[in-house]
Each structure stands twice: as structure tokens, then as C-alpha cells.
Design an enzyme around this catalytic site. Structure first.
Site, PDB file in Angstrom:
ATOM      1  N   HIS A 181     -10.289  -5.210  -3.425  1.00 55.70           N
ATOM      2  CA  HIS A 181      -8.948  -5.327  -2.722  1.00 55.70           C
ATOM      3  C   HIS A 181      -9.084  -5.793  -1.434  1.00 55.70           C
ATOM      4  O   HIS A 181      -9.868  -5.398  -0.913  1.00 55.70           O
ATOM      5  CB  HIS A 181      -8.083  -4.213  -2.914  1.00 55.70           C
ATOM      6  N   HIS A 215     -11.251  -6.959 -13.250  1.00 54.03           N
ATOM      7  CA  HIS A 215     -11.926  -5.749 -12.519  1.00 54.03           C
ATOM      8  C   HIS A 215     -13.195  -6.236 -11.963  1.00 54.03           C
ATOM      9  O   HIS A 215     -14.113  -6.674 -12.653  1.00 54.03           O
ATOM     10  CB  HIS A 215     -12.148  -4.726 -13.320  1.00 54.03           C
ATOM     11  N   ASP A 255       0.722  -1.188   0.102  1.00 52.03           N
ATOM     12  CA  ASP A 255      -0.176  -0.120   0.044  1.00 52.03           C
ATOM     13  C   ASP A 255       0.878   1.262   0.011  1.00 52.03           C
ATOM     14  O   ASP A 255       2.014   1.201   0.710  1.00 52.03           O
ATOM     15  CB  ASP A 255      -1.116  -0.033   1.250  1.00 52.03           C
ATOM     16  N   HIS A 289     -12.212  -0.999  -7.168  1.00 54.24           N
ATOM     17  CA  HIS A 289     -11.652  -2.375  -7.719  1.00 54.24           C
ATOM     18  C   HIS A 289     -11.308  -3.202  -6.398  1.00 54.24           C
ATOM     19  O   HIS A 289     -10.499  -2.823  -5.504  1.00 54.24           O
ATOM     20  CB  HIS A 289     -10.312  -2.168  -8.625  1.00 54.24           C
TER      21      HIS A 289
HETATM   22  P1  5GP Z   1      -9.571   1.704   0.182  1.00 53.23           P
HETATM   23  O1  5GP Z   1      -9.878   2.677   0.986  1.00 53.23           O
HETATM   24  O2  5GP Z   1     -10.292   1.690  -1.148  1.00 53.23           O
HETATM   25  O3  5GP Z   1     -10.164   0.354   1.044  1.00 53.23           O
HETATM   26  O4  5GP Z   1      -8.069   1.439   0.154  1.00 53.23           O
HETATM   27  C1  5GP Z   1      -7.461   1.728  -1.015  1.00 53.23           C
HETATM   28  C2  5GP Z   1      -5.992   1.698  -0.838  1.00 53.23           C
HETATM   29  O5  5GP Z   1      -5.138   1.987  -1.904  1.00 53.23           O
HETATM   30  C3  5GP Z   1      -5.472   2.845   0.064  1.00 53.23           C
HETATM   31  O6  5GP Z   1      -4.862   2.226   1.438  1.00 53.23           O
HETATM   32  C4  5GP Z   1      -4.340   3.717  -0.808  1.00 53.23           C
HETATM   33  O7  5GP Z   1      -3.365   4.019   0.147  1.00 53.23           O
HETATM   34  C5  5GP Z   1      -4.028   2.704  -1.641  1.00 53.23           C
HETATM   35  N1  5GP Z   1      -3.478   3.208  -3.041  1.00 53.23           N
HETATM   36  C6  5GP Z   1      -4.204   3.936  -3.414  1.00 53.23           C
HETATM   37  N2  5GP Z   1      -3.535   4.373  -4.854  1.00 53.23           N
HETATM   38  C7  5GP Z   1      -2.539   3.391  -4.903  1.00 53.23           C
HETATM   39  C8  5GP Z   1      -1.482   3.363  -5.868  1.00 53.23           C
HETATM   40  O8  5GP Z   1      -1.334   4.018  -6.908  1.00 53.23           O
HETATM   41  N3  5GP Z   1      -0.461   2.427  -5.349  1.00 53.23           N
HETATM   42  C9  5GP Z   1      -0.366   1.747  -4.272  1.00 53.23           C
HETATM   43  N4  5GP Z   1       0.552   0.829  -4.231  1.00 53.23           N
HETATM   44  N5  5GP Z   1      -1.572   1.952  -3.290  1.00 53.23           N
HETATM   45  C10 5GP Z   1      -2.326   2.740  -3.527  1.00 53.23           C
HETATM   46 ZN    ZN Z   2     -10.015  -2.247 -11.943  1.00 56.44          ZN
END
Ligand code: 5GP
Ligand code: ZN
Length: 113
Positions: free
Chosen positions: A99, A45, A29, A97
Site C-alpha cells: 500500500h 495481494h 486511513d 499487503h
Molecule cells: P503501514 O504501517 O503498514 O505502512 O500502514 C498501515 C496503515 O493502515 C496504517 O496507517 C493504519 O492506520 C491503516 N489501517 C489499518 N487497518 C485499517 C483498516 O481496517 N481500515 C483503514 N481504512 N485503515 C487501516
Molecule cells: Zn492482501
């Protein structure tokens, strides 16, 4: 489709992979919340948990088995870890997406904020 995790999965955005196969990718992350903070994604996706169906559900089991194996290989299986999936706005999902966050390396608080 303008999806950052699709671009990471297909190599459009160069990212150091912790693990990769035909259907899954694991990378760190960008904004780690623990000493170990991995993101595990299906390469396909799938927007969120709301889009899991009988056609794609197998990937979820594969991801959880992969996390088990990574935990052992990266040596945080014994101390423990947390797997998080944020779904939708109230769930705090920012990337649309599917995760799974894998957090380890410190004692994690409960309940989450
Ligand atoms: P969500 O909030 O959707 O559960 O988590 C998205 C996560 O993706 C966040 O913890 C954020 O730091 C991470 N993230 C967003 N953009 C990128 C990126 O371009 N590269 C990486 N490695 N992590 C990302
Ligand atoms: Zn996607």
C-alpha cells in the site's frame, strides 16, 4: 488469506471508497496523520515491495499515475503531497499487503521518524 486489505478490496469489510477500479482501491486511513491521508492498494495481494516482479510491476506505475490524478481532482497537487511505502519491520510496515500512503494538507516534516 487473513489479510485486512484484501477484505477491504473484495468488499468483505465495508469501506467508503475514494476511488476503485478492477485492479486498484483508494480509501481513507483509519488513523490519519495529515488532513488528507489516503491508502492506495492493488487489489491483488502483493505482500510488500519485496514481492514486486516482472509480472506485477505494472500496477506500481498505474498507482502513481492514479495518485497524480487524485491529487489534481482533490486539489492538493499544487501545494504538494507525500507518497510513502513502508516495507518490512524496519520500514514500519504493519499491514502485509502493498500500500501507498498519500499524505497532504499540511507541511510535512523531513526526515520522518
Ligand atoms: P503501514 O504501517 O503498514 O505502512 O500502514 C498501515 C496503515 O493502515 C496504517 O496507517 C493504519 O492506520 C491503516 N489501517 C489499518 N487497518 C485499517 C483498516 O481496517 N481500515 C483503514 N481504512 N485503515 C487501516
Ligand atoms: Zn492482501
Amino acid at each position: 488469506m487473513d489479510c485486512i486489505f484484501c477484505k477491504i478490496a473484495n468488499g468483505e469489510i465495508p469501506t467508503e471508497m475514494i476511488y476503485e477500479d478492477d485492479t486498484k482501491a483508494v480509501f481513507k486511513d483509519l488513523n490519519p496523520q495529515a488532513p488528507v491521508h489516503l491508502l492506495v492498494i492493488p487489489k491483488e495481494h502483493i505482500s510488500s515491495n519485496n514481492e514486486i516482479d516482472s509480472e506485477n510491476k505494472q500496477i506500481v506505475g498505474e498507482i502513481f499515475e492514479l495518485i497524480k490524478n487524485l491529487a489534481r481532482e482533490m486539489n492538493f497537487d499544487k501545494n504538494g503531497y507525500r507518497i510513502v511505502n513502508n516495507c518490512g519491520n524496519d520500514g514500519g510496515q504493519t499491514v502485509k499487503h502493498l500500500h501507498y500512503h498519500v499524505l497532504a494538507g499540511r507541511n510535512l516534516n523531513w526526515p520522518p521518524g
